[in-house]
Design a protein around this motif. Structure first.
Motif, PDB file in Angstrom:
ATOM      1  N   GLU A 113      41.733  40.252  25.594  1.00 22.19           N
ATOM      2  CA  GLU A 113      42.425  40.212  27.069  1.00 22.19           C
ATOM      3  C   GLU A 113      41.988  39.183  27.743  1.00 22.19           C
ATOM      4  O   GLU A 113      40.811  38.787  27.611  1.00 22.19           O
ATOM      5  CB  GLU A 113      41.987  41.550  27.663  1.00 22.19           C
ATOM      6  N   LEU A 115      40.690  37.340  31.146  1.00 18.93           N
ATOM      7  CA  LEU A 115      40.159  37.701  32.252  1.00 18.93           C
ATOM      8  C   LEU A 115      40.108  36.732  33.232  1.00 18.93           C
ATOM      9  O   LEU A 115      40.024  35.510  32.752  1.00 18.93           O
ATOM     10  CB  LEU A 115      38.741  38.272  31.906  1.00 18.93           C
ATOM     11  N   GLU A 119      36.058  40.621  36.982  1.00 16.42           N
ATOM     12  CA  GLU A 119      36.228  41.825  36.557  1.00 16.42           C
ATOM     13  C   GLU A 119      34.938  42.930  36.273  1.00 16.42           C
ATOM     14  O   GLU A 119      33.776  42.207  36.033  1.00 16.42           O
ATOM     15  CB  GLU A 119      37.005  42.152  35.056  1.00 16.42           C
ATOM     16  N   ASP A 120      34.762  44.100  36.485  1.00 10.60           N
ATOM     17  CA  ASP A 120      33.577  44.782  36.305  1.00 10.60           C
ATOM     18  C   ASP A 120      33.656  45.354  35.000  1.00 10.60           C
ATOM     19  O   ASP A 120      34.059  46.222  34.916  1.00 10.60           O
ATOM     20  CB  ASP A 120      33.575  46.082  37.554  1.00 10.60           C
ATOM     21  N   LEU A 121      32.656  44.415  34.242  1.00 11.84           N
ATOM     22  CA  LEU A 121      32.618  44.740  32.960  1.00 11.84           C
ATOM     23  C   LEU A 121      31.348  45.865  32.451  1.00 11.84           C
ATOM     24  O   LEU A 121      31.426  46.343  31.366  1.00 11.84           O
ATOM     25  CB  LEU A 121      32.346  43.617  32.101  1.00 11.84           C
ATOM     26  N   PHE A 124      33.081  49.098  31.367  1.00 12.14           N
ATOM     27  CA  PHE A 124      33.977  48.958  30.458  1.00 12.14           C
ATOM     28  C   PHE A 124      33.899  49.552  29.160  1.00 12.14           C
ATOM     29  O   PHE A 124      33.033  49.116  28.520  1.00 12.14           O
ATOM     30  CB  PHE A 124      34.577  47.435  30.686  1.00 12.14           C
ATOM     31  N   GLU A 128      40.292  50.606  27.166  1.00 13.01           N
ATOM     32  CA  GLU A 128      40.657  50.467  28.378  1.00 13.01           C
ATOM     33  C   GLU A 128      41.041  48.987  28.632  1.00 13.01           C
ATOM     34  O   GLU A 128      40.783  48.245  27.619  1.00 13.01           O
ATOM     35  CB  GLU A 128      39.420  50.586  29.205  1.00 13.01           C
ATOM     36  N   PHE A 130      42.043  45.687  31.718  1.00 11.55           N
ATOM     37  CA  PHE A 130      42.208  45.280  33.215  1.00 11.55           C
ATOM     38  C   PHE A 130      43.517  44.923  33.736  1.00 11.55           C
ATOM     39  O   PHE A 130      44.166  45.813  34.503  1.00 11.55           O
ATOM     40  CB  PHE A 130      41.185  44.104  33.613  1.00 11.55           C
ATOM     41  N   THR A 215      50.480  48.661  35.614  1.00 11.87           N
ATOM     42  CA  THR A 215      49.315  47.673  35.319  1.00 11.87           C
ATOM     43  C   THR A 215      49.444  47.029  33.726  1.00 11.87           C
ATOM     44  O   THR A 215      49.617  48.082  33.010  1.00 11.87           O
ATOM     45  CB  THR A 215      47.964  47.985  35.709  1.00 11.87           C
TER      46      THR A 215
END
Length: 246
Positions: A113, A115, A119-121, A124, A128, A130, A215
């Protein structure tokens, strides 16, 4: 382009294996059937990448000057864009399952992915993603430089056309004209265009977002040498959406 913090980069490197795509996205572009669904491929022209700082956005809702590109840069130039289309049948219209930008002649051996570095990893987990938000049923691929020109065009349009709507009063005609010229896998109002930003030589392809608003994840394709060779937007997990339940 704002550099991610050292703390973020440390967490990212620790969790990169969790950012892998659960699907082999090569199948979407190399096979004629996935999970029992017929797949075809639609060429959408080229995208202009002058700086290598790439973004994916809803072109009607999220085009803003402060939009951050993904942290990994890609090659610069003009690159072909292809949609993997779930072929329409008696039950449904054509659905764009994924859109790929191919940067090199090499094939991807893994997908991870993309990024932007904020992002709040920490929490995570596997399975999942983002992704980017779609609120107008469309996506587009652009570059930090073409974003500036798009924003300038957007500002000029609104200043010269008070009360007018960018889609209804500008883009709708282009979508309808493209349908007239290229009707395959499009509805009458049009499902894609390759837009040349006025007063520039830059192209930005717009395309329908599979199942509409939502999303959606964006993945880099890496070749065997570890270099970025492609970027793929996954609008539909074909196996999950259409595959038989186990």
């Amino acid at each position: 382009m704002i550099a991610p913090s050292e703390t973020w980069l440390k967490t990212w490197n620790e969790k990169r294996n969790l950012l892998a795509c659960p699907n082999n996205l090569n199948d979407y572009f190399e096979e004629t059937e996935v999970a029992g669904k017929e797949i075809d491929h639609l060429e959408l022209g080229s995208v202009s990448i002058p700086t290598g700082e790439i973004l994916v956005r809803d072109p009607l809702v999220y085009i803003r000057k402060d939009a951050e590109p993904y942290i990994i840069k890609v090659p610069t130039g003009e690159f072909p864009v292809t949609a993997a289309v779930v072929v329409p049948d008696d039950e449904d219209c054509a659905r764009y399952a994924a859109v790929k930008v191919q940067f090199t002649a090499y094939d991807a051996v893994r997908f991870e992915e993309a990024l932007i570095g904020t992002e709040d990893l920490v929490d995570f987990n596997e399975g999942e993603f983002f992704g980017f938000n779609v609120d107008a049923g469309l996506g587009c691929v652009l570059d930090s430089e073409t974003l500036k020109h798009f924003c300038a065009f957007q500002d000029k349009f609104h200043s010269e056309n008070p009360g007018k709507n960018l889609y209804d009063d500008y883009f709708a005609v282009l979508f309808a004209a493209n349908y007239a010229e290229n009707p395959i896998y499009q509805r009458e109002a049009g499902d894609w265009i390759n837009w040349k930003i006025p007063e520039t030589d830059y192209h930005i392809p717009f395309f329908q977002s599979g199942f509409g608003d939502g999303t959606y994840p964006v993945y880099y394709g890496f070749d065997a040498a570890g270099n970025v060779c492609s970027l793929i937007i996954q609008f539909i997990d074909i196996e999950l959406a259409y595959g038989e339940e186990s």
